[in-house]
Design a protein around this motif. Structure first.
Motif, PDB file in Angstrom:
ATOM      1  N   ARG A 174      47.612 -37.981 101.499  1.00  0.00           N
ATOM      2  CA  ARG A 174      48.375 -37.070 102.358  1.00  0.00           C
ATOM      3  C   ARG A 174      47.914 -35.615 102.218  1.00  0.00           C
ATOM      4  NH1 ARG A 174      52.838 -38.766  98.472  1.00  0.00           N
ATOM      5  NH2 ARG A 174      53.242 -37.016  97.091  1.00  0.00           N
ATOM      6  N   ASP A 175      48.592 -34.763 102.945  1.00  0.00           N
ATOM      7  CA  ASP A 175      48.443 -33.305 102.862  1.00  0.00           C
ATOM      8  C   ASP A 175      47.044 -32.817 103.251  1.00  0.00           C
ATOM      9  OD1 ASP A 175      50.980 -33.679 101.887  1.00  0.00           O
ATOM     10  OD2 ASP A 175      50.574 -33.016  99.849  1.00  0.00           O
ATOM     11  N   GLU A 233      45.334 -35.028  99.277  1.00  0.00           N
ATOM     12  CA  GLU A 233      45.838 -35.605  98.027  1.00  0.00           C
ATOM     13  C   GLU A 233      45.636 -37.117  98.068  1.00  0.00           C
ATOM     14  OE1 GLU A 233      50.092 -35.155  97.468  1.00  0.00           O
ATOM     15  OE2 GLU A 233      50.089 -36.434  95.701  1.00  0.00           O
ATOM     16  N   TRP A 291      61.060 -26.696 103.069  1.00  0.00           N
ATOM     17  CA  TRP A 291      60.268 -26.862 101.849  1.00  0.00           C
ATOM     18  C   TRP A 291      58.783 -26.647 102.141  1.00  0.00           C
ATOM     19  CZ3 TRP A 291      62.734 -30.704 104.408  1.00  0.00           C
ATOM     20  CH2 TRP A 291      62.147 -31.961 104.558  1.00  0.00           C
ATOM     21  N   ASP A 292      57.882 -27.587 101.933  1.00  0.00           N
ATOM     22  CA  ASP A 292      56.438 -27.307 102.026  1.00  0.00           C
ATOM     23  C   ASP A 292      56.104 -26.461 103.263  1.00  0.00           C
ATOM     24  OD1 ASP A 292      56.569 -29.235 100.066  1.00  0.00           O
ATOM     25  OD2 ASP A 292      54.869 -30.368 100.811  1.00  0.00           O
ATOM     26  N   TRP A 325      54.760 -35.329 107.111  1.00  0.00           N
ATOM     27  CA  TRP A 325      54.701 -34.569 105.872  1.00  0.00           C
ATOM     28  C   TRP A 325      53.603 -33.512 105.972  1.00  0.00           C
ATOM     29  CZ3 TRP A 325      55.147 -39.008 101.664  1.00  0.00           C
ATOM     30  CH2 TRP A 325      56.477 -39.469 101.643  1.00  0.00           C
ATOM     31  N   ALA A 326      53.354 -32.844 104.854  1.00  0.00           N
ATOM     32  CA  ALA A 326      52.585 -31.602 104.899  1.00  0.00           C
ATOM     33  C   ALA A 326      51.165 -31.749 105.446  1.00  0.00           C
ATOM     34  CB  ALA A 326      52.538 -30.982 103.515  1.00  0.00           C
ATOM     35  N   TYR A 370      58.638 -24.972  93.973  1.00  0.00           N
ATOM     36  CA  TYR A 370      57.613 -26.020  94.016  1.00  0.00           C
ATOM     37  C   TYR A 370      56.744 -25.832  95.265  1.00  0.00           C
ATOM     38  CZ  TYR A 370      55.189 -30.373  93.352  1.00  0.00           C
ATOM     39  OH  TYR A 370      54.194 -31.304  93.146  1.00  0.00           O
ATOM     40  N   SER A 371      55.643 -26.594  95.268  1.00  0.00           N
ATOM     41  CA  SER A 371      54.746 -26.664  96.417  1.00  0.00           C
ATOM     42  C   SER A 371      54.138 -25.296  96.741  1.00  0.00           C
ATOM     43  CB  SER A 371      55.494 -27.240  97.628  1.00  0.00           C
ATOM     44  OG  SER A 371      54.598 -27.926  98.459  1.00  0.00           O
ATOM     45  N   LEU A 398      58.030 -28.073 106.470  1.00  0.00           N
ATOM     46  CA  LEU A 398      58.797 -29.307 106.561  1.00  0.00           C
ATOM     47  C   LEU A 398      60.259 -28.896 106.533  1.00  0.00           C
ATOM     48  CD1 LEU A 398      56.889 -31.727 104.151  1.00  0.00           C
ATOM     49  CD2 LEU A 398      56.455 -31.170 106.554  1.00  0.00           C
ATOM     50  N   GLU A 455      49.076 -32.532  94.379  1.00  0.00           N
ATOM     51  CA  GLU A 455      49.630 -32.340  95.715  1.00  0.00           C
ATOM     52  C   GLU A 455      49.082 -31.100  96.419  1.00  0.00           C
ATOM     53  OE1 GLU A 455      53.036 -34.583  96.330  1.00  0.00           O
ATOM     54  OE2 GLU A 455      54.133 -33.349  94.888  1.00  0.00           O
ATOM     55  N   ARG A 456      48.961 -31.237  97.719  1.00  0.00           N
ATOM     56  CA  ARG A 456      48.606 -30.135  98.610  1.00  0.00           C
ATOM     57  C   ARG A 456      47.383 -29.342  98.140  1.00  0.00           C
ATOM     58  NH1 ARG A 456      53.080 -26.569 100.777  1.00  0.00           N
ATOM     59  NH2 ARG A 456      51.606 -26.512 102.505  1.00  0.00           N
ATOM     60  N   HIS A 483      62.965 -35.843 102.552  1.00  0.00           N
ATOM     61  CA  HIS A 483      61.609 -36.364 102.789  1.00  0.00           C
ATOM     62  C   HIS A 483      61.612 -37.494 103.828  1.00  0.00           C
ATOM     63  CE1 HIS A 483      60.412 -34.123  99.235  1.00  0.00           C
ATOM     64  NE2 HIS A 483      61.481 -34.628  98.645  1.00  0.00           N
TER      65      HIS A 483
HETATM   66  C1  FRU Z   1      55.050 -31.848  98.082  1.00  0.00           C
HETATM   67  C2  FRU Z   1      55.130 -33.136  98.888  1.00  0.00           C
HETATM   68  C3  FRU Z   1      53.906 -33.274  99.754  1.00  0.00           C
HETATM   69  C4  FRU Z   1      54.399 -34.087 100.908  1.00  0.00           C
HETATM   70  C5  FRU Z   1      55.832 -33.586 101.054  1.00  0.00           C
HETATM   71  C6  FRU Z   1      56.815 -34.594 101.537  1.00  0.00           C
HETATM   72  O1  FRU Z   1      56.236 -31.179  97.977  1.00  0.00           O
HETATM   73  O2  FRU Z   1      55.283 -34.233  98.048  1.00  0.00           O
HETATM   74  O3  FRU Z   1      52.830 -33.865  99.069  1.00  0.00           O
HETATM   75  O4  FRU Z   1      53.613 -33.882 102.034  1.00  0.00           O
HETATM   76  O5  FRU Z   1      56.229 -33.103  99.795  1.00  0.00           O
HETATM   77  O6  FRU Z   1      58.079 -34.023 101.697  1.00  0.00           O
END
Ligand code: FRU
Length: 439
Positions: free
Chosen positions: A212-213, A230, A45-46, A114-115, A349-350, A69, A284-285, A81
């Motif tokens: 985060r991020d 974020e 994902w991210d 996480w990211a 997403y992301s 991730l 986010e991010r 997650h």
């Molecule tokens: C976005 C997110 C990020 C976080 C990650 C956790 O997709 O929520 O903000 O770092 O996923 O899996």
């Protein structure tokens, strides 16, 4: 532009967000599963690039590198997650990716990672890679916790099979041993919320707080060094920040920290660049694209993190200002830049945006595809086998976006996970269309 409760932070307001809607300019084409995922054994994902200090994509002996991730692909996607592990992938052409492996070997901070972002500086004092990530969860806790801290790992180095001529991929290079990242790494916590500009976990009133991020950013105008992240704005009870007290729990912000000396290991918190109090809980991010002195600030957000009575989308949102700490206002009037089609509202997403000539490119991951269940907004309600079947778990098609001042539009898409460098031409079709329009 309107101001928020804190007084002078540029705000994404309910008035802006009331204008959010899907239209031809912002809806991505439907995504179909690719013939092959990047790695059949992994949910991915991210994702982010290894970049040079100036933000350009690093190219090392002909390899570009992404970090994602990841979790095992036999895991229920909603659980990913909780076990997120950062892996790297490398490519010579930006279309075919080889799994390099895990970045760290278990010596990380947080219960899971996480990211973040990754900066390549072969001249750096502390190894070649500065790896910023979110340390999620308290180290040593028995249970899974949701504490989030901004962490940095230094000391990592890269090695390649060498000899790829610039830009050229030589076919006799065994792609599974072409590029590797090695530790040992030193890990440190860079930043935690101050409880004043940035809400701490124990101050959080609604959904889980965010901090985060981390996103490394060198300002091309000033040369100064920053970290974006974020976060949430502190909204104490009873201050009447929103017309409805319930909305106060929706307090997302885009945080920033500054390195006074330019040292990429030392940052001080600064006031947020933008917030969305009474509007949205998760921005986010955050990341920036700077074009001719204009700052484009992008985030991803979810339909379910908008405050009541606002209709939002799982989408890429953007804001524009003429200064890094300027008066950000939403692109397209409302902020939405790119979203999923109404009949597959969670398909990607992301998003991560980068500049490519006249266009912007937006990469993202292939999330849940819901052709038959357009109104489903909580995929965890699906039977487990359907959740598995409907999770993309690989990179989505890269979306080409046009940008004209404060307006954006979807042009076209590239393949799943096709991430061209700036020097690599994009397919002709769009340019033809442009010249037909006299553009
Ligand atoms: C976005 C997110 C990020 C976080 C990650 C956790 O997709 O929520 O903000 O770092 O996923 O899996």
């Amino acid at each position: 532009m309107s101001e928020d409760a804190a007084g002078d932070t540029p705000a994404w307001t309910r008035e802006h967000a009331a204008g959010l809607r899907r239209d031809d300019s912002n809806v991505a084409p439907i995504i179909y599963p690719p013939e092959e995922r990047i790695d059949e054994d992994l949910h991915i994902w991210d994702t982010w690039f290894l970049r040079n200090r100036d933000g350009s994509i690093a190219e090392i002996d002909g390899y570009r590198v992404i970090f994602s991730l990841t979790s095992p692909s036999n895991l229920l996607p909603g659980k990913r997650h909780d076990v997120a592990t950062i892996r790297y992938f490398y490519s010579q052409d930006g279309e075919h990716w080889t799994t390099g492996g895990t970045v760290f070997d278990g010596d990380t901070l947080g219960q899971r990672q996480w990211a973040g972002s990754a900066m390549y500086d072969p001249e750096g004092d502390e190894g070649e890679i500065y790896f910023y990530y979110t340390a999620a969860g308290e180290d040593g806790a028995d249970e899974l916790t949701y504490t989030q801290r901004l962490a940095l790992a230094t000391g990592g180095t890269v090695s390649t099979d060498g000899g790829l001529s610039e830009g050229g991929a030589s076919s006799d290079v065994p792609s599974d041993s072409g590029f590797s990242i090695e530790g040992p790494w030193d890990h440190q916590i860079l930043l935690t919320p101050d409880g004043d500009w940035y809400e701490r976990e124990d101050q959080s009133r609604g959904m889980i707080y965010t901090f985060r991020d981390p996103w490394f950013f060198e300002d091309p105008e000033s040369g100064e060094t920053y970290l974006l992240f974020e976060a949430n704005t502190l909204v104490p009870e009873g201050t009447g920040a929103c017309d409805d007290p319930v909305w106060e729990e929706f307090n997302g912000s885009i945080g920033i920290a500054h390195s006074p000396t330019g040292d990429p290991t030392e940052f001080e918190l600064r006031p947020p660049l933008l917030d969305a109090v009474c509007v949205n809980q998760e921005l986010e991010r955050p990341h920036l694209v700077v074009r001719d002195g204009t700052y484009y600030l992008f985030i991803s957000s979810h339909v379910h993190t908008f405050a009541p009575e606002l209709e939002g989308y799982d989408a890429l949102y953007g804001f524009v200002a003429d200064d890094l700490q300027g008066e950000y206002e939403p692109l397209n009037g409302h902020g939405m830049v790119l979203t999923n089609p109404a009949n597959a509202p969670f398909q990607a997403y992301s998003w991560l945006v980068y500049d490519h000539g006249d266009e912007l490119l937006a990469s993202s991951f292939f999330n849940y595809f819901d052709y038959n269940r357009p109104n489903l907004d909580d995929v965890s309600l699906l039977p487990e086998d359907e959740q598995m079947r409907r999770f993309g778990g690989t990179l989505a098609p890269t979306v080409r976006l046009g940008l004209d001042g404060k307006q954006t539009n979807v042009i076209d898409t590239l393949d799943h996970g096709h991430l061209p460098l700036q020097r690599e031409a994009l397919p002709k079709s769009w340019w033809d269309a442009e010249s037909k329009d006299g553009g």
